[in-house]
Enzyme design. Structure first.
Site, PDB file in Angstrom:
ATOM      1  N   ASP A 178       0.851  -0.993   0.155  1.00  0.00           N
ATOM      2  CA  ASP A 178       0.044  -0.156   0.038  1.00  0.00           C
ATOM      3  C   ASP A 178       0.784   1.142  -0.016  1.00  0.00           C
ATOM      4  OD1 ASP A 178      -3.127   0.673   0.395  1.00  0.00           O
ATOM      5  OD2 ASP A 178      -1.897   2.113   1.588  1.00  0.00           O
ATOM      6  N   TYR A 305      -2.819  11.048   1.133  1.00  0.00           N
ATOM      7  CA  TYR A 305      -3.260  11.129  -0.214  1.00  0.00           C
ATOM      8  C   TYR A 305      -3.346  12.322  -0.948  1.00  0.00           C
ATOM      9  CZ  TYR A 305      -5.122   6.478   0.889  1.00  0.00           C
ATOM     10  OH  TYR A 305      -5.362   5.081   1.004  1.00  0.00           O
ATOM     11  N   HIS A 356      -4.698  -7.566  -0.083  1.00  0.00           N
ATOM     12  CA  HIS A 356      -4.041  -6.541   0.197  1.00  0.00           C
ATOM     13  C   HIS A 356      -3.163  -6.039   1.308  1.00  0.00           C
ATOM     14  CE1 HIS A 356      -3.157  -2.150  -0.949  1.00  0.00           C
ATOM     15  NE2 HIS A 356      -3.712  -1.701   0.158  1.00  0.00           N
TER      16      HIS A 356
END
Length: 378
Positions: A178, A305, A356
Site C-alpha cells: 500500500d 493522499y 491487500h
C-alpha cells in the site's frame, strides 16, 4: 545526531471511558437497502463490531503487546517518528525496515515480527534472521502529525534512510505494501548508500499504450481489477486526496464513523468469502482502529493522499527488487509492467491466497516470501 527515546503507551482510563460513551451514544444511520456490502459497511456488521468494541474488547492486551516489543520515538526533520525496533538474537541478522499503509498500521506486522527476528523458533534458519524496524507513517499511529505540507512518499523515504542511519545500520533492506509500497519504491528510486534492495507486496507499475492495445491474460485480469477499483472502490481515495480535512472531522470525532470508513476496506481488500472477520479477527481489526482513534489521526492520515496520491509511480528502481503478488491485491501489476519500473527485479512470485494486507492476512506466506526474496540480497 538526534536522540532516540523509548516510548511506552499508557492510555488513560478516562480516554477509554470516553470511547465507550461515544459508542453507547451513537446515532445510527438507517439500514442499507441491499443485502450485501455494495452500499458500504452494513448496519448490522458495524453495530455488532461496535458493541464488541464497547463491551468485550480489551485494549490493555494490545497496549501490553506493543510495549513488550520495544517502541521508540525520534525526531526527523522536525517531526516525531514512532517505530517498533525488534532486534534478532542471531548474529548477522539483516536490518529490515517495514512500512504499512492506509488504513493499516504497525498492527499489520505483529504476527510476522517473531518469525522474522527469530526464525529458529519458527521453523526457519538462523541465516534468514532480520532486525525489524517498523515505523508509523507521519500522521499515523503515534508518530507526529505534520503541521505543514511536504510529507509525501519521497520525504518519508528520505526520513526512513535517516532512521536506519541513526540506528547504526550500515546495510539494510526495505519492504512495504500500500503506501508502504510507495515509500519503499521511493527508497529504491533514491538508492541510498547501504540499501541492498527492496521488496513490495503491491508492485507500483502502470501499463503502456501497447499493453492496452494487445493485453495478455495476466494483463486482462489486472486491468479488470483496476477498473473495478476505479469504478467501485476508489471513492475514499478521491475524498482523501482532494478534501481530507472535510472527512477528517467525522473520523476524529466519531468512533462509529471511523469504524464504518475503515471496516469496509477490511471487507473489500482482504481475501475473504464474504466477511472481513473471516480474514481478520475482530480483536486485530479493533487493535488497528485504536491506532487511529486514540491519537485522533483520521484527518492527518488522510492527508497523505493529498500529498502523494498523484505521485505514486514516479522514477525507476535500479537496485535489486523483489515483489510478491497476492491474488486479491486491489491494484495488481503483472510482472511485465513491474519489470519496467523495477529494472533489476531479482524475485517475483504469484501467491495462491491472500489480499491487500499480506502480512496481516497470511503471515506464514509473507514470512516465506521475505526470506526467499532477501536471501538473494544478503
Amino acid at each position: 545526531m538526534k536522540e532516540i527515546h523509548p516510548f511506552a503507551l499508557a492510555i488513560s482510563d478516562q480516554q477509554l471511558a470516553d470511547l465507550g460513551q461515544r459508542l453507547a451514544n451513537a446515532r445510527w444511520a438507517e439500514r442499507e437497502t441491499v443485502d450485501d456490502w455494495s452500499q458500504g459497511t452494513p448496519l448490522g456488521a458495524l453495530q455488532d463490531l461496535c458493541a464488541y468494541w464497547r463491551d468485550g474488547y480489551d485494549w490493555r492486551r494490545c497496549e501490553a503487546r506493543l510495549n513488550g516489543l520495544g517502541q521508540h520515538v525520534t525526531e526527523i526533520d522536525g517531526l516525531d517518528i514512532h517505530f517498533l525496533h525488534v532486534r534478532s538474537p542471531h548474529e548477522g541478522a539483516m536490518p529490515l525496515i517495514m512500512t504499512h499503509g492506509w488504513p493499516g498500521s504497525v498492527i499489520e506486522f505483529l504476527d510476522v515480527i517473531g518469525p522474522l527476528t527469530d526464525p529458529m523458533a519458527h521453523g526457519g534458519r538462523a541465516e534468514d534472521a532480520f532486525h525489524i524496524v517498523a515505523p508509523s507513517l507521519p500522521g499515523f499511529g503515534f508518530s507526529g502529525k505534520p503541521s505543514a505540507t511536504g510529507w509525501g512518499v519521497v520525504k518519508i523515504a528520505t526520513a526512513w534512510t535517516e532512521l536506519m542511519r541513526r540506528l547504526g545500520y550500515a546495510e539494510w533492506v526495505a519492504q512495504g505494501g500500500d503506501w508502504g509500497a510507495g515509500v519503499t519504491t521511493a527508497i529504491g528510486v533514491q538508492a541510498p548508500a547501504g540499501c541492498r534492495g527492496i521488496h513490495v507486496n503491491m508492485p507500483v507499475a502502470r501499463p503502456l499504450p501497447e499493453d492496452l492495445a494487445a493485453p495478455s491474460e495476466p494483463e486482462l485480469r489486472a486491468l479488470k481489477a483496476i477498473q473495478h477499483y476505479q469504478d467501485w472502490d476508489s471513492g475514499y481515495s478521491k475524498q482523501q486526496a482532494t478534501r481530507p480535512q472535510s472527512v477528517g472531522y467525522g473520523l476524529v470525532d466519531s468512533p462509529v464513523a471511523l469504524a464504518g470508513w475503515i471496516l469496509e476496506k477490511m471487507w473489500a481488500w482482504t481475501d475473504n468469502p464474504g466477511s472481513p472477520f473471516e480474514a481478520l479477527s475482530r480483536d486485530t481489526i479493533l487493535d488497528n482502529l485504536m491506532l487511529y482513534w486514540l491519537p485522533a489521526t483520521g484527518a492527518s492520515s488522510a492527508r497523505l493522499y493529498w500529498e502523494s496520491f498523484a505521485k505514486f509511480s514516479e522514477g525507476e528502481v535500479a537496485i535489486p527488487a523483489g515483489a510478491s503478488q497476492f491474488p486479491k491485491e486491489i491494484i495488481p501489476a503483472p510482472r511485465k509492467w513491474a519489470e519496467r519500473r523495477y529494472c533489476n527485479l531479482v524475485y517475483w512470485n504469484d501467491l495462491p491466497k491472500g489480499g491487500h494486507f499480506a502480512a496481516w492476512e497470511q503471515p506464514e506466506l509473507f514470512v516465506t516470501e521475505l526470506r526467499d526474496c532477501f536471501r538473494l540480497m544478503r
